[in-house]
Design a protein around this motif. Structure first.
Motif, PDB file in Angstrom:
ATOM      1  N   GLY A 183       0.928  -1.208   0.199  1.00  0.00           N
ATOM      2  CA  GLY A 183      -0.043  -0.218  -0.109  1.00  0.00           C
ATOM      3  C   GLY A 183       0.878   1.233   0.247  1.00  0.00           C
ATOM      4  O   GLY A 183       2.191   1.275   0.065  1.00  0.00           O
ATOM      5  N   GLY A 184       0.178   2.463  -0.381  1.00  0.00           N
ATOM      6  CA  GLY A 184       1.062   3.587  -0.123  1.00  0.00           C
ATOM      7  C   GLY A 184       1.484   4.243   1.229  1.00  0.00           C
ATOM      8  O   GLY A 184       0.982   3.596   2.252  1.00  0.00           O
ATOM      9  N   PRO A 185       2.231   5.105   1.360  1.00  0.00           N
ATOM     10  CA  PRO A 185       2.705   5.597   2.519  1.00  0.00           C
ATOM     11  C   PRO A 185       1.692   6.042   3.554  1.00  0.00           C
ATOM     12  O   PRO A 185       1.652   6.069   4.570  1.00  0.00           O
ATOM     13  N   MET A 186       0.578   6.942   2.930  1.00  0.00           N
ATOM     14  CA  MET A 186      -0.282   7.320   3.737  1.00  0.00           C
ATOM     15  C   MET A 186      -1.623   6.204   4.231  1.00  0.00           C
ATOM     16  O   MET A 186      -1.758   6.336   5.446  1.00  0.00           O
ATOM     17  N   PHE A 187      -1.672   5.237   3.639  1.00  0.00           N
ATOM     18  CA  PHE A 187      -2.380   4.137   4.100  1.00  0.00           C
ATOM     19  C   PHE A 187      -1.475   3.268   5.094  1.00  0.00           C
ATOM     20  O   PHE A 187      -2.144   3.004   6.296  1.00  0.00           O
ATOM     21  N   GLN A 188      -0.228   3.216   4.880  1.00  0.00           N
ATOM     22  CA  GLN A 188       0.676   2.737   6.039  1.00  0.00           C
ATOM     23  C   GLN A 188       0.778   3.543   7.231  1.00  0.00           C
ATOM     24  O   GLN A 188       0.714   3.133   8.269  1.00  0.00           O
ATOM     25  N   ALA A 189       0.592   4.669   6.980  1.00  0.00           N
ATOM     26  CA  ALA A 189       0.408   5.645   8.295  1.00  0.00           C
ATOM     27  C   ALA A 189      -0.765   5.288   9.174  1.00  0.00           C
ATOM     28  O   ALA A 189      -0.749   5.405  10.410  1.00  0.00           O
ATOM     29  N   ASP A 190      -1.931   5.258   8.453  1.00  0.00           N
ATOM     30  CA  ASP A 190      -3.296   4.912   9.127  1.00  0.00           C
ATOM     31  C   ASP A 190      -3.031   3.634   9.538  1.00  0.00           C
ATOM     32  O   ASP A 190      -3.712   3.444  10.616  1.00  0.00           O
ATOM     33  N   ARG A 191      -2.701   2.810   9.304  1.00  0.00           N
ATOM     34  CA  ARG A 191      -2.376   1.387   9.726  1.00  0.00           C
ATOM     35  C   ARG A 191      -1.482   1.474  10.932  1.00  0.00           C
ATOM     36  O   ARG A 191      -2.046   0.762  11.856  1.00  0.00           O
ATOM     37  N   ARG A 192      -0.613   2.128  11.004  1.00  0.00           N
ATOM     38  CA  ARG A 192       0.186   2.268  12.333  1.00  0.00           C
ATOM     39  C   ARG A 192      -0.510   3.059  13.240  1.00  0.00           C
ATOM     40  O   ARG A 192      -0.347   2.575  14.459  1.00  0.00           O
ATOM     41  N   GLY A 193      -1.163   4.221  12.743  1.00  0.00           N
ATOM     42  CA  GLY A 193      -1.937   4.817  13.965  1.00  0.00           C
ATOM     43  C   GLY A 193      -1.198   6.243  13.810  1.00  0.00           C
ATOM     44  O   GLY A 193       0.133   6.060  14.028  1.00  0.00           O
ATOM     45  N   LEU A 194      -1.829   7.156  14.043  1.00  0.00           N
ATOM     46  CA  LEU A 194      -1.031   8.587  13.788  1.00  0.00           C
ATOM     47  C   LEU A 194      -0.431   9.079  15.219  1.00  0.00           C
ATOM     48  O   LEU A 194       0.317   9.733  14.870  1.00  0.00           O
ATOM     49  N   LEU A 195      -0.912   8.540  15.894  1.00  0.00           N
ATOM     50  CA  LEU A 195      -0.285   8.804  17.217  1.00  0.00           C
ATOM     51  C   LEU A 195       1.018   8.339  17.421  1.00  0.00           C
ATOM     52  O   LEU A 195       1.995   8.684  17.658  1.00  0.00           O
ATOM     53  N   VAL A 196       1.256   6.988  16.887  1.00  0.00           N
ATOM     54  CA  VAL A 196       2.402   6.529  16.561  1.00  0.00           C
ATOM     55  C   VAL A 196       3.492   6.853  15.767  1.00  0.00           C
ATOM     56  O   VAL A 196       4.648   7.197  16.169  1.00  0.00           O
ATOM     57  N   VAL A 197       2.818   7.287  14.771  1.00  0.00           N
ATOM     58  CA  VAL A 197       3.647   8.034  13.654  1.00  0.00           C
ATOM     59  C   VAL A 197       4.157   9.262  14.052  1.00  0.00           C
ATOM     60  O   VAL A 197       5.023   9.630  13.839  1.00  0.00           O
ATOM     61  N   ARG A 198       3.248  10.099  14.734  1.00  0.00           N
ATOM     62  CA  ARG A 198       3.900  11.534  15.377  1.00  0.00           C
ATOM     63  C   ARG A 198       4.754  11.273  16.173  1.00  0.00           C
ATOM     64  O   ARG A 198       5.616  11.969  15.934  1.00  0.00           O
ATOM     65  N   GLN A 199       4.740  10.266  16.961  1.00  0.00           N
ATOM     66  CA  GLN A 199       5.770   9.996  18.178  1.00  0.00           C
ATOM     67  C   GLN A 199       7.027   9.661  17.342  1.00  0.00           C
ATOM     68  O   GLN A 199       8.156  10.088  17.573  1.00  0.00           O
ATOM     69  N   ASP A 200       6.917   8.769  16.335  1.00  0.00           N
ATOM     70  CA  ASP A 200       8.225   8.449  15.650  1.00  0.00           C
ATOM     71  C   ASP A 200       8.834   9.527  14.846  1.00  0.00           C
ATOM     72  O   ASP A 200      10.036   9.833  14.667  1.00  0.00           O
ATOM     73  N   LEU A 201       8.086  10.328  14.036  1.00  0.00           N
ATOM     74  CA  LEU A 201       8.317  11.657  13.447  1.00  0.00           C
ATOM     75  C   LEU A 201       9.357  12.527  14.241  1.00  0.00           C
ATOM     76  O   LEU A 201      10.304  12.945  14.021  1.00  0.00           O
TER      77      LEU A 201
END
Length: 233
Positions: A183-201
Protein backbone atom coordinates in the motif's frame (compact mmCIF):
# COMPACT_ATOMS: atom_id res chain seq x y z
CA UNK A 1 5.94 22.23 -29.75
CA UNK A 2 9.00 21.38 -27.69
CA UNK A 3 11.32 23.86 -26.05
CA UNK A 4 14.09 24.11 -23.50
CA UNK A 5 13.58 27.80 -22.74
CA UNK A 6 11.15 29.29 -20.19
CA UNK A 7 10.10 31.96 -22.71
CA UNK A 8 8.14 29.36 -24.66
CA UNK A 9 5.66 29.04 -21.77
CA UNK A 10 4.11 32.40 -22.56
CA UNK A 11 0.58 31.98 -23.84
CA UNK A 12 0.61 28.18 -23.54
CA UNK A 13 -2.64 26.39 -22.73
CA UNK A 14 -0.90 23.17 -21.72
CA UNK A 15 2.59 22.38 -20.44
CA UNK A 16 3.93 18.82 -20.27
CA UNK A 17 7.08 18.43 -18.18
CA UNK A 18 9.29 15.51 -17.26
CA UNK A 19 9.24 14.70 -13.56
CA UNK A 20 12.86 13.59 -13.87
CA UNK A 21 13.96 17.17 -14.49
CA UNK A 22 14.04 19.46 -11.47
CA UNK A 23 13.26 22.94 -12.81
CA UNK A 24 15.82 25.65 -12.20
CA UNK A 25 14.94 28.93 -10.50
CA UNK A 26 14.41 30.71 -13.83
CA UNK A 27 12.06 28.03 -15.14
CA UNK A 28 10.14 27.90 -11.86
CA UNK A 29 9.66 31.67 -11.97
CA UNK A 30 8.49 31.46 -15.57
CA UNK A 31 6.05 28.69 -14.68
CA UNK A 32 4.69 30.80 -11.85
CA UNK A 33 4.25 33.80 -14.11
CA UNK A 34 2.67 31.70 -16.83
CA UNK A 35 0.22 30.09 -14.43
CA UNK A 36 -1.00 33.51 -13.33
CA UNK A 37 -2.73 33.90 -16.67
CA UNK A 38 -2.27 30.39 -18.04
CA UNK A 39 -1.41 27.68 -18.70
CA UNK A 40 -4.50 26.39 -16.95
CA UNK A 41 -3.32 22.80 -17.00
CA UNK A 42 0.06 21.23 -16.26
CA UNK A 43 0.85 17.58 -16.90
CA UNK A 44 3.95 16.06 -15.32
CA UNK A 45 5.09 12.70 -16.66
CA UNK A 46 7.61 11.08 -14.27
CA UNK A 47 10.48 9.37 -15.99
CA UNK A 48 10.19 5.57 -16.27
CA UNK A 49 7.03 5.58 -14.21
CA UNK A 50 4.90 3.15 -16.19
CA UNK A 51 2.78 5.75 -17.94
CA UNK A 52 1.86 7.71 -14.81
CA UNK A 53 0.81 11.31 -15.49
CA UNK A 54 0.05 13.87 -12.81
CA UNK A 55 -2.50 16.42 -13.99
CA UNK A 56 -2.56 19.76 -12.19
CA UNK A 57 -5.53 22.07 -12.82
CA UNK A 58 -5.57 25.69 -11.67
CA UNK A 59 -8.77 26.83 -9.93
CA UNK A 60 -9.50 29.06 -12.93
CA UNK A 61 -8.93 26.31 -15.50
CA UNK A 62 -11.26 26.63 -18.47
CA UNK A 63 -13.34 23.41 -18.66
CA UNK A 64 -12.72 23.02 -22.40
CA UNK A 65 -8.96 23.30 -21.95
CA UNK A 66 -8.99 20.87 -19.05
CA UNK A 67 -11.10 18.40 -21.03
CA UNK A 68 -8.76 18.56 -24.03
CA UNK A 69 -5.74 18.04 -21.81
CA UNK A 70 -7.26 15.02 -20.08
CA UNK A 71 -8.37 13.59 -23.43
CA UNK A 72 -4.83 13.99 -24.78
CA UNK A 73 -3.32 12.24 -21.78
CA UNK A 74 -5.77 9.35 -22.01
CA UNK A 75 -5.25 9.01 -25.74
CA UNK A 76 -1.53 8.64 -25.10
CA UNK A 77 -2.33 5.85 -22.66
CA UNK A 78 -1.20 7.65 -19.54
CA UNK A 79 -2.62 6.73 -16.13
CA UNK A 80 -3.96 9.97 -14.69
CA UNK A 81 -3.74 11.28 -11.15
CA UNK A 82 -5.11 14.76 -10.41
CA UNK A 83 -2.98 16.90 -8.14
CA UNK A 84 -2.65 20.45 -6.89
CA UNK A 85 -0.08 23.06 -7.95
CA UNK A 86 3.53 22.81 -6.83
CA UNK A 87 4.14 19.18 -7.73
CA UNK A 88 4.68 16.75 -9.17
CA UNK A 89 4.02 14.45 -6.23
CA UNK A 90 6.28 11.73 -7.55
CA UNK A 91 9.31 14.00 -7.55
CA UNK A 92 8.60 15.17 -3.99
CA UNK A 93 8.35 11.58 -2.75
CA UNK A 94 11.58 10.59 -4.44
CA UNK A 95 13.36 13.59 -2.97
CA UNK A 96 12.12 12.59 0.50
CA UNK A 97 13.37 9.05 -0.06
CA UNK A 98 16.74 10.38 -1.21
CA UNK A 99 16.93 12.44 1.97
CA UNK A 100 16.22 9.37 4.08
CA UNK A 101 18.97 7.44 2.30
CA UNK A 102 21.41 10.28 2.90
CA UNK A 103 20.52 10.18 6.57
CA UNK A 104 21.19 6.45 6.72
CA UNK A 105 24.57 6.99 5.06
CA UNK A 106 25.37 9.69 7.63
CA UNK A 107 24.58 7.17 10.37
CA UNK A 108 27.10 4.83 8.74
CA UNK A 109 24.59 2.20 7.68
CA UNK A 110 26.43 0.31 4.95
CA UNK A 111 25.34 0.52 1.33
CA UNK A 112 25.06 -3.26 1.23
CA UNK A 113 22.61 -3.36 4.13
CA UNK A 114 20.53 -0.50 2.68
CA UNK A 115 20.41 -2.03 -0.79
CA UNK A 116 19.52 -5.49 0.49
CA UNK A 117 16.82 -4.16 2.83
CA UNK A 118 15.15 -2.03 0.15
CA UNK A 119 15.49 -4.80 -2.42
CA UNK A 120 13.74 -7.25 -0.12
CA UNK A 121 10.99 -4.77 0.68
CA UNK A 122 10.42 -3.78 -2.95
CA UNK A 123 11.46 -0.13 -2.91
CA UNK A 124 12.28 0.84 -6.49
CA UNK A 125 15.27 3.02 -5.55
CA UNK A 126 17.17 0.06 -4.19
CA UNK A 127 20.12 -1.19 -6.16
CA UNK A 128 19.91 -4.85 -7.11
CA UNK A 129 21.64 -6.83 -4.40
CA UNK A 130 21.71 -10.39 -3.20
CA UNK A 131 23.49 -9.65 0.06
CA UNK A 132 21.44 -10.66 3.09
CA UNK A 133 20.55 -7.97 5.61
CA UNK A 134 20.04 -8.77 9.29
CA UNK A 135 16.29 -8.40 10.03
CA UNK A 136 16.69 -5.66 12.68
CA UNK A 137 18.88 -3.56 10.40
CA UNK A 138 16.63 -4.16 7.42
CA UNK A 139 13.53 -3.15 9.32
CA UNK A 140 15.20 0.05 10.51
CA UNK A 141 16.21 0.98 6.96
CA UNK A 142 12.71 0.47 5.58
CA UNK A 143 11.12 2.30 8.51
CA UNK A 144 13.33 5.35 7.95
CA UNK A 145 12.44 5.47 4.25
CA UNK A 146 8.69 4.92 4.59
CA UNK A 147 8.43 7.38 7.48
CA UNK A 148 10.14 10.03 5.34
CA UNK A 149 7.53 9.44 2.64
CA UNK A 150 4.73 9.82 5.20
CA UNK A 151 6.17 13.11 6.45
CA UNK A 152 6.48 14.49 2.92
CA UNK A 153 3.02 13.23 2.00
CA UNK A 154 1.50 15.04 4.97
CA UNK A 155 3.25 18.26 3.93
CA UNK A 156 1.90 17.86 0.40
CA UNK A 157 -1.63 17.58 1.74
CA UNK A 158 -1.17 20.59 3.97
CA UNK A 159 0.22 22.88 1.27
CA UNK A 160 -2.12 21.69 -1.47
CA UNK A 161 0.32 19.87 -3.74
CA UNK A 162 -1.80 16.79 -3.19
CA UNK A 163 -5.58 17.01 -3.06
CA UNK A 164 -6.18 13.77 -1.17
CA UNK A 165 -4.12 11.02 0.49
CA UNK A 166 -5.29 8.50 -2.08
CA UNK A 167 -3.55 10.48 -4.83
CA UNK A 168 -0.25 10.25 -2.94
CA UNK A 169 -0.70 6.52 -2.45
CA UNK A 170 -1.68 6.06 -6.10
CA UNK A 171 1.42 7.92 -7.30
CA UNK A 172 3.68 5.92 -4.97
CA UNK A 173 2.27 2.64 -6.28
CA UNK A 174 1.79 3.52 -9.95
CA UNK A 175 5.33 4.90 -10.23
CA UNK A 176 6.73 1.74 -8.68
CA UNK A 177 8.14 3.67 -5.72
CA UNK A 178 6.49 1.33 -3.20
CA UNK A 179 5.37 -2.28 -3.67
CA UNK A 180 1.66 -2.67 -4.32
CA UNK A 181 1.25 -5.31 -1.63
CA UNK A 182 2.32 -2.83 1.04
CA UNK A 183 0.00 0.00 0.00
CA UNK A 184 0.98 3.66 -0.20
CA UNK A 185 2.66 5.71 2.54
CA UNK A 186 -0.53 7.39 3.77
CA UNK A 187 -2.31 4.05 3.98
CA UNK A 188 0.61 2.70 5.98
CA UNK A 189 0.48 5.71 8.31
CA UNK A 190 -3.19 5.04 9.08
CA UNK A 191 -2.44 1.37 9.63
CA UNK A 192 0.28 2.22 12.17
CA UNK A 193 -1.88 4.85 13.87
CA UNK A 194 -1.23 8.57 13.67
CA UNK A 195 -0.27 8.86 17.33
CA UNK A 196 2.47 6.29 16.79
CA UNK A 197 3.52 7.97 13.55
CA UNK A 198 3.68 11.40 15.18
CA UNK A 199 5.87 10.16 18.04
CA UNK A 200 8.13 8.42 15.54
CA UNK A 201 8.45 11.63 13.51
CA UNK A 202 9.25 13.70 16.59
CA UNK A 203 12.04 11.34 17.61
CA UNK A 204 13.50 11.22 14.10
CA UNK A 205 13.22 15.00 13.71
CA UNK A 206 15.84 15.37 16.44
CA UNK A 207 18.33 14.05 13.86
CA UNK A 208 16.83 15.42 10.63
CA UNK A 209 14.33 18.14 9.71
CA UNK A 210 13.13 15.79 6.97
CA UNK A 211 10.90 14.16 9.60
CA UNK A 212 9.36 17.24 11.17
CA UNK A 213 5.63 16.51 11.65
CA UNK A 214 3.34 19.11 10.10
CA UNK A 215 0.28 20.68 11.70
CA UNK A 216 -2.09 18.53 9.66
CA UNK A 217 -1.09 15.43 11.59
CA UNK A 218 -1.79 17.18 14.90
CA UNK A 219 -5.18 18.34 13.61
CA UNK A 220 -6.18 14.86 12.50
CA UNK A 221 -5.16 13.37 15.85
CA UNK A 222 -7.06 16.06 17.76
CA UNK A 223 -10.21 15.30 15.75
CA UNK A 224 -9.78 11.54 16.04
CA UNK A 225 -9.47 11.22 12.27
CA UNK A 226 -7.15 9.43 9.85
CA UNK A 227 -5.61 10.37 6.52
CA UNK A 228 -8.28 8.23 4.86
CA UNK A 229 -10.95 10.58 6.21
CA UNK A 230 -9.57 13.26 3.87
CA UNK A 231 -10.27 11.18 0.77
CA UNK A 232 -13.94 12.20 0.78
CA UNK A 233 -13.18 15.88 0.20
Amino acid sequence: ATSTTPDALSGADLVVTSGAVVPGARLQAAMGAARAGGPDVGIAVPYAAGGLAEVSLTPAAIPEVAARSVALARRLGWKLVFTGPGGPIERGLRQALAGALQGLAAERVSDEVVAAALDAYGLSNAATSFLPAAPPEGEAVVAACVTALVAEGARMLQDGRARRPLEIDAVALMSGLLPRWEGGPMFQADRRGLLVVRQDLIERAERSALYLPCELIDALIADGRTFASLNAR
